[in-house]
Design an enzyme around this catalytic site. Structure first.
Site, short mmCIF file in Angstrom:
data_model
loop_
_atom_site.label_atom_id
_atom_site.label_comp_id
_atom_site.label_asym_id
_atom_site.label_seq_id
_atom_site.Cartn_x
_atom_site.Cartn_y
_atom_site.Cartn_z
N SER A 104 0.86 -1.19 0.00
CA SER A 104 0.00 0.00 0.00
C SER A 104 0.89 1.23 0.00
O SER A 104 2.12 1.12 0.04
CB SER A 104 -0.89 0.00 1.24
N LYS A 105 0.24 2.39 -0.01
CA LYS A 105 0.99 3.65 -0.05
C LYS A 105 1.99 3.77 1.08
O LYS A 105 3.00 4.45 0.95
CB LYS A 105 0.00 4.82 0.02
N ARG A 106 1.69 3.11 2.20
CA ARG A 106 2.62 3.15 3.33
C ARG A 106 4.01 2.67 2.92
O ARG A 106 5.01 3.02 3.52
CB ARG A 106 2.15 2.22 4.45
N GLY A 146 5.53 3.22 0.15
CA GLY A 146 6.18 4.06 -0.88
C GLY A 146 5.28 4.14 -2.10
O GLY A 146 4.09 3.86 -2.03
#
Ligand code: GLU
Length: 489
Positions: A244-246, A248
């Site tokens: 996920s965006k966490r 990167g």
């Protein structure tokens, strides 16, 4: 067997993320390998969440990666009539029924079931309506949804990745085909389109496994041979949680913005879940096409290893011709105010040779722009750790002595500058390294890089002399050698 027809069917509710791109890529590789057809279908039925902008972004991401489609893009909303007709056929054939249960009534029954520790699935209350009742209520204007009547038995299929897979139909709810506003649901639209587009292989993410038995049953109810299905393993972050965006960047276009090369991301994504056998990693597209098969696709989740992608990008950067790199690095140089038209003109040959010199040690395009900076301007910072180590009090004198020795040469080439430096080291009775390290820092602001003598040759005599002087001034400045910023301007 006739040539396979595969499809990538993104919903344009977000950018093309790496998971979607990997799905597209495996479909594409398979189509190329088997001389089949790769179809692009935009599943835009969720009108509230879909947008033209996202469609464009998905197309752009695919284009950038070099994943071209042979047919389409088809837009699912344009095919709605077919979906509705198929639903009506199922209704008429008794394979589907109208359900009048309101959301509140369903909720209450779900809660009651769960309170009794039972898992809830639609209880088929409306399947039991007396004949004619449903027609009358619908004609009277009562809202309804259409549900598929899941038959008894088991649904089995041979997954291209996971092998034989079996579902008890009793675990499958009578899924909704048409919502109360008449709009078709994903499973219905998907099956109708896969059928009318004569899709032979549905290759998609593991998150769709639970849809597969429903879709197989729908194909059968529509009297169609279902396609083969293959589900690609999830992509996880390095902490083994779903990517996920966490973790990167997840959107393909973000990788472009961050200075990755499309062929590197392509190669990297191809190896996310697929192994060509042996320890092959860097492969041409033709090699990947040649080697691709579902036997090589693992069923275990694949971990997105950013360091590996970075390494791979560096490998591809090295392989690019300087003339390509000049165009690719230009936006970064422009944004840093380092671009000038003569780099494409009077200084073109010099600039291309510079890129060839620098590309060996760079991993991303902005790294290349950063490495080029000291060759294009005298405004650059010195690496603070390098300053600490090499810009010692005695270094200023050595740099000036080097400046003077080099000034005696008409021009610098690798051989002559090296000879001068080694001769000077002998005369000063210091190791060559005592000149090389501060000189590298003085010329490039860095402690590592290509051979110092190649740097000097690329920089040219006068540029080298000025940078050596500047460094000596910085070392001797009263504020101390660490404050290079005052020298910028
Ligand atoms: N639109 C679906 C998605 O983006 C496609 C699923 C499928 O390939 O059937 O997940």
């Amino acid at each position: 067997m006739s040539a396979p027809r595969v499809r990538f069917a993104p919903s344009p509710t977000g950018y093309l993320h790496v998971g979607g791109a990997r799905t597209a890529l495996f479909n594409w590789l398979y189509a190329r390998r088997e001389k089949g057809v790769f179809i692009l279908r935009i599943e835009d039925t969720d009108q509230a969440r879909s947008s033209k902008e996202m469609v464009e972004a998905i197309l752009e991401g695919l284009r950038w990666l070099g994943i071209g489609h042979d047919e389409g893009p088809y837009f699912q909303t344009a095919l709605r009539g077919e979906h509705e007709r198929a639903a009506l056929r199922l209704l008429e054939a008794g394979r589907a029924y109208r359900c009048f249960c309101t959301a509140e009534a369903l909720d209450a029954r779900r809660q009651a079931a769960e309170a009794n520790g039972r898992a809830w699935k639609y209880d088929r209350a409306c399947l039991a309506l007396p004949p004619g009742d449903a027609d009358r209520r619908a004609a009277a204007g009562e809202p309804w949804v259409m549900r598929f009547r899941v038959p008894e038995g088991v649904t089995e299929y041979d997954d291209l990745v996971h092998g034989p897979t079996r579902f008890q139909n009793s675990d499958i709810e009578d899924l909704v085909l048409l919502r109360s506003d008449g709009s078709p649901t994903y499973n219905l639209s998907c099956v109708v389109d896969d059928r009318s587009m004569r899709i032979t292989h549905v290759i998609r993410g593991d998150d769709h496994i639970s849809n597969t038995p429903k879709q197989i049953l729908l194909h059968a109810a529509l009297e169609a041979e279902p396609p083969r299905f293959g589900h690609l393993p999830l992509i996880l972050g390095e902490d083994k949680k779903r990517l996920s965006k966490r973790h990167g960047a997840v959107s393909v276009i973000e990788y472009r913005k961050n200075g990755y090369l499309p062929e590197a991301l392509f190669n990297f994504l191809a190896l996310l879940g697929w192994s060509p056998g042996g320890d092959r990693e860097i492969m041409t597209v033709a090699e990947m096409v040649e080697a691709f098969s579902f036997q090589g696709v693992g069923s275990r989740s694949a971990v997105f290893d950013h360091d590996k992608l970075l390494w791979m990008n560096g490998e591809y950067l090295k392989r690019r011709q300087a003339a390509d790199l000049a165009g690719l690095v230009r936006p970064w140089l422009e944004s840093e105010g380092l671009w000038s038209a003569d780099l494409e003109d009077a200084r073109k040959a010099w600039f291309l040779a510079l890129l060839d010199l620098l590309k060996e040690r760079c991993r991303l395009l902005p790294d290349l722009a950063g490495a080029a900076r000291p060759f294009l301007t005298e405004r650059f910072d010195y690496d603070p750790a390098g300053v600490e180590k090499h810009f010692t009090a005695g270094a200023a004198g050595r740099l000036i002595a080097l400046r003077d020795a080099l000034a005696a040469l008409p021009s610098l080439d690798e051989g002559s500058s090296e000879a001068v430096l080694r001769d000077l080291a002998g005369r000063l009775d210091v190791k060559a390294a005592a000149l090389i390290h501060p000189a590298r820092l003085a010329l490039t602001g860095r402690t590592v890089g290509p051979s110092l003598f190649a740097v000097m040759a690329a920089m040219g005599r006068d540029g080298v002399l000025r940078r050596l002087e500047r460094a000596a001034r910085v070392i001797e400045a009263p504020a101390g050698p660490r404050d290079a910023a005052q020298e910028r301007g």
